[in-house]
Design a protein around this motif. Sequence first.
Motif, PDB file in Angstrom:
ATOM      1  N   LEU A 270       0.838  -1.209   0.000  1.00 20.08           N
ATOM      2  CA  LEU A 270       0.000   0.000   0.000  1.00 20.08           C
ATOM      3  C   LEU A 270       0.869   1.254   0.000  1.00 20.08           C
ATOM      4  CD1 LEU A 270      -3.086   0.566   0.071  1.00 20.08           C
ATOM      5  CD2 LEU A 270      -2.833   1.023   2.511  1.00 20.08           C
ATOM      6  N   PHE A 271       1.978   1.191   0.716  1.00 18.22           N
ATOM      7  CA  PHE A 271       2.909   2.317   0.732  1.00 18.22           C
ATOM      8  C   PHE A 271       3.454   2.573  -0.677  1.00 18.22           C
ATOM      9  CE2 PHE A 271       7.349   3.890   1.387  1.00 18.22           C
ATOM     10  CZ  PHE A 271       7.020   5.127   1.883  1.00 18.22           C
ATOM     11  N   SER A 272       3.744   1.509  -1.407  1.00 22.62           N
ATOM     12  CA  SER A 272       4.237   1.644  -2.790  1.00 22.62           C
ATOM     13  C   SER A 272       3.166   2.273  -3.678  1.00 22.62           C
ATOM     14  CB  SER A 272       4.630   0.276  -3.348  1.00 22.62           C
ATOM     15  OG  SER A 272       5.670  -0.290  -2.590  1.00 22.62           O
ATOM     16  N   ARG A 273       1.912   1.853  -3.505  1.00 25.66           N
ATOM     17  CA  ARG A 273       0.811   2.428  -4.282  1.00 25.66           C
ATOM     18  C   ARG A 273       0.616   3.894  -3.943  1.00 25.66           C
ATOM     19  NH1 ARG A 273      -4.529  -0.770  -3.821  1.00 25.66           N
ATOM     20  NH2 ARG A 273      -5.124   0.983  -5.142  1.00 25.66           N
ATOM     21  N   MET A 274       0.817   4.238  -2.690  1.00 31.96           N
ATOM     22  CA  MET A 274       0.705   5.634  -2.265  1.00 31.96           C
ATOM     23  C   MET A 274       1.719   6.499  -3.006  1.00 31.96           C
ATOM     24  SD  MET A 274       1.382   7.104   1.566  1.00 31.96           S
ATOM     25  CE  MET A 274       1.572   8.861   1.882  1.00 31.96           C
ATOM     26  N   GLN A 275       2.927   5.995  -3.152  1.00 35.33           N
ATOM     27  CA  GLN A 275       3.961   6.740  -3.865  1.00 35.33           C
ATOM     28  C   GLN A 275       3.601   6.915  -5.340  1.00 35.33           C
ATOM     29  OE1 GLN A 275       6.958   3.933  -2.203  1.00 35.33           O
ATOM     30  NE2 GLN A 275       8.209   5.756  -1.967  1.00 35.33           N
ATOM     31  N   GLU A 276       2.938   5.917  -5.908  1.00 32.13           N
ATOM     32  CA  GLU A 276       2.527   6.004  -7.313  1.00 32.13           C
ATOM     33  C   GLU A 276       1.488   7.099  -7.535  1.00 32.13           C
ATOM     34  OE1 GLU A 276       1.130   2.121  -8.266  1.00 32.13           O
ATOM     35  OE2 GLU A 276       3.116   1.175  -8.060  1.00 32.13           O
ATOM     36  N   THR A 277       0.704   7.402  -6.494  1.00 31.16           N
ATOM     37  CA  THR A 277      -0.330   8.439  -6.618  1.00 31.16           C
ATOM     38  C   THR A 277       0.246   9.837  -6.391  1.00 31.16           C
ATOM     39  OG1 THR A 277      -0.943   8.312  -4.274  1.00 31.16           O
ATOM     40  CG2 THR A 277      -2.098   6.839  -5.798  1.00 31.16           C
ATOM     41  N   MET A 278       1.549   9.918  -6.160  1.00 23.74           N
ATOM     42  CA  MET A 278       2.244  11.203  -5.950  1.00 23.74           C
ATOM     43  C   MET A 278       1.883  11.859  -4.622  1.00 23.74           C
ATOM     44  SD  MET A 278       3.993  11.028  -8.630  1.00 23.74           S
ATOM     45  CE  MET A 278       4.899  12.583  -8.583  1.00 23.74           C
ATOM     46  N   ILE A 279       1.299  11.096  -3.683  1.00 23.44           N
ATOM     47  CA  ILE A 279       1.081  11.606  -2.326  1.00 23.44           C
ATOM     48  C   ILE A 279       2.374  11.395  -1.549  1.00 23.44           C
ATOM     49  CG2 ILE A 279      -0.211  11.331  -0.170  1.00 23.44           C
ATOM     50  CD1 ILE A 279      -1.994  12.406  -2.272  1.00 23.44           C
ATOM     51  N   ARG A 280       2.953  12.484  -1.061  1.00 23.24           N
ATOM     52  CA  ARG A 280       4.230  12.371  -0.352  1.00 23.24           C
ATOM     53  C   ARG A 280       3.985  11.895   1.077  1.00 23.24           C
ATOM     54  NH1 ARG A 280       8.855  14.063  -2.310  1.00 23.24           N
ATOM     55  NH2 ARG A 280       9.759  14.330  -0.239  1.00 23.24           N
ATOM     56  N   PRO A 281       4.713  10.855   1.502  1.00 24.96           N
ATOM     57  CA  PRO A 281       4.560  10.381   2.888  1.00 24.96           C
ATOM     58  C   PRO A 281       5.069  11.422   3.875  1.00 24.96           C
ATOM     59  CG  PRO A 281       6.420   9.294   1.821  1.00 24.96           C
ATOM     60  CD  PRO A 281       5.727  10.105   0.761  1.00 24.96           C
ATOM     61  N   ASN A 282       4.556  11.386   5.088  1.00 25.15           N
ATOM     62  CA  ASN A 282       5.058  12.273   6.135  1.00 25.15           C
ATOM     63  C   ASN A 282       5.686  11.429   7.251  1.00 25.15           C
ATOM     64  OD1 ASN A 282       2.911  11.217   7.587  1.00 25.15           O
ATOM     65  ND2 ASN A 282       1.663  13.074   7.444  1.00 25.15           N
ATOM     66  N   SER A 283       6.007  12.077   8.338  1.00 27.46           N
ATOM     67  CA  SER A 283       6.678  11.396   9.442  1.00 27.46           C
ATOM     68  C   SER A 283       5.830  10.249   9.993  1.00 27.46           C
ATOM     69  CB  SER A 283       6.976  12.421  10.544  1.00 27.46           C
ATOM     70  OG  SER A 283       7.527  11.807  11.675  1.00 27.46           O
ATOM     71  N   VAL A 284       4.515  10.488  10.098  1.00 25.73           N
ATOM     72  CA  VAL A 284       3.609   9.460  10.633  1.00 25.73           C
ATOM     73  C   VAL A 284       3.555   8.257   9.703  1.00 25.73           C
ATOM     74  CG1 VAL A 284       1.209   8.978  11.266  1.00 25.73           C
ATOM     75  CG2 VAL A 284       2.229  11.179  11.875  1.00 25.73           C
ATOM     76  N   THR A 285       3.531   8.504   8.392  1.00 24.44           N
ATOM     77  CA  THR A 285       3.507   7.407   7.420  1.00 24.44           C
ATOM     78  C   THR A 285       4.674   6.464   7.659  1.00 24.44           C
ATOM     79  OG1 THR A 285       2.705   9.050   5.815  1.00 24.44           O
ATOM     80  CG2 THR A 285       3.219   6.859   4.986  1.00 24.44           C
ATOM     81  N   PHE A 286       5.872   7.026   7.834  1.00 22.98           N
ATOM     82  CA  PHE A 286       7.053   6.188   8.016  1.00 22.98           C
ATOM     83  C   PHE A 286       7.013   5.449   9.357  1.00 22.98           C
ATOM     84  CE2 PHE A 286       9.015   8.476   4.464  1.00 22.98           C
ATOM     85  CZ  PHE A 286       9.622   7.412   3.819  1.00 22.98           C
ATOM     86  N   THR A 287       6.455   6.071  10.384  1.00 21.09           N
ATOM     87  CA  THR A 287       6.297   5.357  11.658  1.00 21.09           C
ATOM     88  C   THR A 287       5.438   4.113  11.452  1.00 21.09           C
ATOM     89  OG1 THR A 287       6.450   7.421  12.944  1.00 21.09           O
ATOM     90  CG2 THR A 287       5.450   5.534  14.036  1.00 21.09           C
ATOM     91  N   ASN A 288       4.343   4.276  10.710  1.00 24.40           N
ATOM     92  CA  ASN A 288       3.430   3.154  10.462  1.00 24.40           C
ATOM     93  C   ASN A 288       4.078   2.075   9.597  1.00 24.40           C
ATOM     94  OD1 ASN A 288       1.596   4.669  11.889  1.00 24.40           O
ATOM     95  ND2 ASN A 288       0.496   5.415  10.092  1.00 24.40           N
ATOM     96  N   VAL A 289       4.840   2.483   8.580  1.00 29.02           N
ATOM     97  CA  VAL A 289       5.513   1.511   7.705  1.00 29.02           C
ATOM     98  C   VAL A 289       6.553   0.724   8.500  1.00 29.02           C
ATOM     99  CG1 VAL A 289       7.083   1.268   5.743  1.00 29.02           C
ATOM    100  CG2 VAL A 289       5.123   2.796   5.579  1.00 29.02           C
ATOM    101  N   LEU A 290       7.313   1.411   9.338  1.00 29.04           N
ATOM    102  CA  LEU A 290       8.335   0.727  10.144  1.00 29.04           C
ATOM    103  C   LEU A 290       7.697  -0.212  11.159  1.00 29.04           C
ATOM    104  CD1 LEU A 290      10.848   3.681  10.692  1.00 29.04           C
ATOM    105  CD2 LEU A 290      11.149   1.690   9.194  1.00 29.04           C
TER     106      LEU A 290
END
Length: 733
Positions: A448-468
Amino acid sequence: METLSTPLLSLPRYSTSLTVNNDHDHPVFLHLKRCTNSSQLKQIHAQMLRTGLLFDPYSGSKLFAASALSTFSSLDYARKVFDQIPKPNLYTWNTLIRVYASSPEPLQGILIFLRMVHESPYYPNKFTFPFVIKAAAETFSLCVGQALHGMAIKASLGADVFISNSLIHFYMSCGDLDSAYRVFMMVGEKDVVSWNSMITGLAQRGCAEKALQMFQKMEEQNVKPNDVTMVGVLSACTKKLDLEFGRWLHSYIERNGISVNLTLNNAILDMYTKCRSLEDAKSLFDMMKEKDIVTWTTMLDGYAKLGAYEEARQILDTMPRQDIAAWNALISGYEQNGKSKEALSVYHELQQSKIAKPDEITLVSTLSACAQLGALEVGDCIHAYIKELGIKLNCHLTTSLIDMYSKCGDIKKALEVFYSVEKRDVFVWSAMIAGLAMHGQGKAAIDLFSRMQETMIRPNSVTFTNVLCACSHAGLVKEGKTFFGMMEPVYGIAPELQHYSCMVDMLGRAGLLEEAVEFIEKMPMPPSDSVWGALLGACQIHGNVELAERACSRLLELDPENNGAYVLLSNVYAKSGKWEGVSRLRKHMRVIGLKKEQGGSRIEVNGVIHEFLAGDNCHPLSKEIYSKLDEIVVRLKSAGYVPNKSQLLQLIEEDDMQEHALNLHSEKLAIAFGLLYVEASQPIRIIKNLRVCGDCHSVAKLISKLYNREIILRDRYRFHHFSGGHCSCKDYW
């Protein structure tokens, strides 16, 4: 004497000659001045059409001004009047831009301006620019405002103080603080509005310190502040939570004789409540002769946020009009202070009373309370209510629904909500990634994180906390290292303490304890209690006593009253059979007055939340529950179950007492209750406040097989889906 009560149709027919521009005493203008309602205005309009008077630019402008600016004006009607004037003069164009700029359709003000520039013989003047710049500010159209700024300079109007003040406000609204400051510095004769625009803009944009510095400079320039100035300064003070300075400002207002209106009093009241001084707030509230809904709601919100619920409720019950903002303040106060049951109770009362209609804020707060409690049925009802009323899911509501369904254990419905909406911002994506992470679906979260990047939505600090976190719960160490390494060089997001904690947790869970220690030693900032807590938790999983003692010691240096640290170290000792260490720790906790957080579990049945504590016998159905628990134990033993006594935090020599102590864990009581009262076709959903112990984890797996029931258990860190004797975590938690 002729009055507006005289039928307007009896007015004399005026000449159609278009030469009345200087005839300011024309009888129709007297009637316009006396006009008090739309019906009279329409009669005058009809008369002017019949006589042709409307086609005179000056006369038309008078009618248009009355239709656009009067207390009974209608923008739609004013626009129709405007469209009937063949050659509107500049005043008429400016007036139409002005009313649109202050309307819910400010973009129309910009479009009218463009029409004027292209269709009329007039060039914008010093009155035009402030109106159209305001429209640009309302639509946050930075490019449009910059173009208008350039036009004003070309028209030699760049130094006009009214235009400059409008530009300062515009640039502040668009977040371009540097441009706002440059315009401000270019103003030769700065008036109080110039200073107010800077102070208020800085305060609203989170630059509280700069706003207060600007106020200080204003004083040095001997510009006398007014009530608007003080509202801006108080806003900055409130953001800094500086009670002492706030009290000084209150006395400053009184000393300098600044006119105190309702808006200013409300700002002082808000400052006191946000700075947690209910005594000062109550004193001001009682003295205020004039109060509006903002006053009452501010006071209610102050009480609720600080946990003074009785006083908050009293305010709600005594206020002249209970609008939805007041109910929201009480619901939010409960929800943000962890009193979710009370928040839901107020929401249900609101629904039944029908005094006010729940809005987006109500629903977001209530969904958050459902998420905390695991109240899936209530959350489902709120979702149905949203659908029933046709409320469009914006990003806030979408995020709240995804969070609620995820935390209540229904990840399928969370995904349904996610895929049902077209607009997804970074918070929607992040919430869904977090949901997948807590359910142990690490690879799905990464996809899902990869798909988010494809939509050009830039992740923020919280996104990376959730991915980790997703990588940590799924044991995806290689992937986690890759994402951590991408943060700053690829996305410009400097890792923060929570990201380092996630990495230590990920390495520790995977058994890479030495690597986790090396990672901590190389951190560019001092490790926080959460970092050492993550390492200590990993030591519990892998039974590393020496490292656990070191991590616990460092954790307690940072947080001496952290009872969880003692409990985790006790678990490590117990797992290793070091009962002396367990006894020593528990004795030390008694001496310093620390208590182990009591284990508790919640289960929802038919919309009612049932709570169980470890060893609980307070439930009205305790007899049936314990009888069921005895039956469960018999079936477990016949299936070969052996209690995991290493999970006990104290030495209990008798085997039967050890077994009894394990059976009293709150999640086992909740499971027994669920087997009795949750329909067989439905999952048993349980929310646990602590990490599920190994014995309860083994028991839940066996029960799911022996009773052919799905059990979904949320502990402090993640979800466990038990089915057919297996757990979704694959014993990696």
